[in-house]
Design a protein around this motif. Structure first.
Motif, PDB file in Angstrom:
ATOM      1  N   TYR A 384       0.860  -1.224  -0.036  1.00  0.00           N
ATOM      2  CA  TYR A 384      -0.231  -0.097   0.199  1.00  0.00           C
ATOM      3  C   TYR A 384       0.840   1.258  -0.048  1.00  0.00           C
ATOM      4  O   TYR A 384       0.484   2.234  -0.749  1.00  0.00           O
ATOM      5  N   PRO A 385       1.879   1.266   0.939  1.00  0.00           N
ATOM      6  CA  PRO A 385       2.554   2.653   0.894  1.00  0.00           C
ATOM      7  C   PRO A 385       3.440   2.784  -0.528  1.00  0.00           C
ATOM      8  O   PRO A 385       3.642   3.901  -1.101  1.00  0.00           O
ATOM      9  N   ILE A 386       3.875   1.698  -1.281  1.00  0.00           N
ATOM     10  CA  ILE A 386       4.344   1.733  -2.490  1.00  0.00           C
ATOM     11  C   ILE A 386       3.362   2.243  -3.649  1.00  0.00           C
ATOM     12  O   ILE A 386       3.701   3.026  -4.379  1.00  0.00           O
ATOM     13  N   LEU A 387       2.224   1.588  -3.504  1.00  0.00           N
ATOM     14  CA  LEU A 387       0.987   2.176  -4.402  1.00  0.00           C
ATOM     15  C   LEU A 387       0.879   3.606  -4.243  1.00  0.00           C
ATOM     16  O   LEU A 387       0.493   4.466  -5.025  1.00  0.00           O
ATOM     17  N   LYS A 388       0.881   4.168  -2.934  1.00  0.00           N
ATOM     18  CA  LYS A 388       0.565   5.530  -2.683  1.00  0.00           C
ATOM     19  C   LYS A 388       1.725   6.587  -3.085  1.00  0.00           C
ATOM     20  O   LYS A 388       1.553   7.851  -3.195  1.00  0.00           O
ATOM     21  N   HIS A 389       3.016   6.178  -3.021  1.00  0.00           N
ATOM     22  CA  HIS A 389       3.934   7.100  -3.428  1.00  0.00           C
ATOM     23  C   HIS A 389       3.721   7.466  -4.781  1.00  0.00           C
ATOM     24  O   HIS A 389       3.356   7.033  -5.974  1.00  0.00           O
TER      25      HIS A 389
END
Length: 512
Positions: A384-389
């Motif tokens: 999720y943090p990867i996709l939000k970057h």
């Protein structure tokens, strides 16, 4: 029980959740709990969790302040892999069956005790723990255990004179269940085909399977999906769930199907199921809303890679590649071609190795380590943090339901490489109906090779055909092709978070 406790008990409704132990089923079940508590202020919850996932589950409970919530009972039962708690969500098919067998054992040994509000054993604490003071009114059982657990629960409930509503928990999308259950707009049903497979002697099953499913070139049009040929439904491996689906069918009219999937995407399925006397509720997504805790990347190589890509190649430039926590879609040759194409095109990418074989991992690590910083590999990725970057622009995925919902919430277009179950149908729906992703058509194995898909594309499956498709698709992500997919996923994300059909289904669940 005191008078105050008795008054509260009379108002309360107790929900018992028994999801599958694999993380892709367990995590959305945990995230369903805060959503339920918001919508039902008197709800009591018990959830049974394998002790192997104590570490990951505890983190999820803490996100929602559920770890010491007086309306939530968490009971851990015995399932360990290599004797340790899992630190990452990966589970292979053999591990999946360990979880499956332990669910059946846990419920068999404890369902009557829970109905009687008696203590049961917690495998993490290694002691008896108390249950809620009232017995469950609604029991949600993992759908894969349906043929065994629903009749058992019904029998015990009847013996004790308890009126319990039975539900089936499914973290897969309604698309696959529509294929398995509903009458079709076009073509013979899945259940009819499976019944024919099991009507023949066991020695002839492989031939019957290929005739009915594996190599069958009939057209089927499943609710909420575009038409396909039957052989397209299993692009990379034979159907693993024939027995389970066939065993579920007689039970379905007696229970309520619950999906962690947005209801607006499954209205055709819901109607088709209702026509057969099956009640369906789709209450997704079971994902936490964005927060700093959910989206922040810790300092380290991954954050440095994404921040550098943002500075050098801009927003939406990085391709994140992950095939989920249960299966690995790509074989050695296919993944090698993929990495070669990305490196040649000077694309920035992140590869989650996940359940890749040792041979695939060695190949991938070598190519990426020699890519002059174009890529980075991770054993496990904080998805999720990867996709939000801001640097992340694309999600090359198996197309599982949970990953797809994360893509919708983050507005990340999908490049689909499906393997099994609902992944094919999600790829179908998102690429052909909503234009929110692209499905690679040259990567299927087995009977698809040499056949023409319903879209008119022939699956060559050769190294050159795979290379050409990758080169074409990745080469036009920044053009109108990519812009259309980005707009498509944005629209779906907005609809998912503002879905009146999902709220209607939530209301129906609370009122079961």
């Amino acid at each position: 029980m005191s008078s105050i406790q008795l008054e509260k008990a009379n108002k309360a409704k107790h929900f018992l959740f028994v999801p599958h132990g694999i993380w892709g089923h367990l995590r959305p079940a945990i995230n369903l709990i805060p959503n339920l508590l918001i919508r039902s202020t008197e709800a009591l919850v018990t959830i049974l969790v394998p002790v192997a996932h104590h570490h990951l589950a505890s983190q999820e409970f803490e996100k929602h302040n559920l770890h010491d919530h007086n309306r939530v009972k968490v009971v851990y039962y015995e399932t360990k892999e290599d004797g340790d708690e899992k630190r990452h969500a990966k589970t292979n098919l053999q591990g999946m069956m360990v979880f499956y067998n332990d669910i059946v054992k846990m419920l068999s040994e404890n369902y009557e005790k829970i109905l009687k509000s008696e203590p049961i054993h917690d495998a993490y604490l290694d002691k008896e723990v108390s249950t809620h003071l009232i017995s469950p009114n609604v029991v949600s059982v993992e759908v894969q255990t349906t043929p065994y657990k629903i009749p058992m629960c019904e029998e015990i409930s009847k013996k004790l004179g308890k009126e319990v509503k039975m539900a089936l928990w499914s973290s897969v999308s309604g698309n696959y269940t529509a294929w398995a259950v509903c009458d079709l707009y076009e073509g013979r049903t899945y259940r009819d085909r499976v019944e024919k497979i099991f009507q023949v002697p066991e020695a002839d099953r492989t031939k019957a399977y290929n005739e009915q499913l594996g190599e069958n070139e009939n057209v089927v049009h499943v609710p909420d999906n575009a038409p396909i040929y039957v052989f397209e439904a299993q692009p990379n491996q034979p159907d693993n769930f024939l027995n389970i689906v066939l065993g579920c069918l007689p039970v379905l009219p007696r229970v309520t199907m619950i999906h962690s999937w947005p209801s607006f995407l499954g209205q055709g399925y819901k109607k088709g199921a209702a026509d057969l006397g099956i009640k369906v509720l789709q209450m997704g997504p079971q994902l936490p809303k964005s927060s700093i805790h959910e989206t922040e990347l810790v300092e380290g190589a991954l954050k440095e890679f994404l921040d550098k890509a943002l500075n050098e190649t801009g927003e939406n430039s990085v391709i994140y590649i992950s095939f989920g926590t249960l299966l690995y879609s790509a074989n050695l040759q296919q993944l090698s071609i993929l990495l070669d194409v990305l490196i040649t095109l000077d694309k920035r990418f992140i590869l989650a190795l996940g359940l890749a074989s040792e041979e695939i991992q060695l190949m991938a690590k070598k190519k990426i380590d020699e890519s002059d910083g174009k890529g980075i590999w991770l054993n496990w990725a904080p998805q999720y943090p990867i996709l939000k970057h801001k640097a992340t622009g694309w999600f090359l995925s198996h197309g599982g339901a949970n990953s797809t919902m994360e893509a919708m919430r983050t507005g990340t277009p999908l490049l689909f490489w499906p393997a099994d179950v609902d992944q094919v149908w999600i790829a179908n729906q998102f690429s052909r109906i909503y234009k929110a992703g692209y499905e690679f058509l040259q990567v299927p194995n087995g009977p698809s090779i040499g056949r023409i898909t319903y879209t008119g594309v022939k699956v060559h499956g050769t190294e050159q055909a795979i290379r050409d498709e990758f080169t074409d698709v990745f080469g036009k992500l920044d053009d109108d092709f990519g812009k259309e997919l980005r707009e498509g996923i944005r629209v779906l994300g907005d609809r998912m978070d503002n879905d009146p059909f999902t709220e209607e289904d939530w209301k129906a669940f609370v009122e079961l």
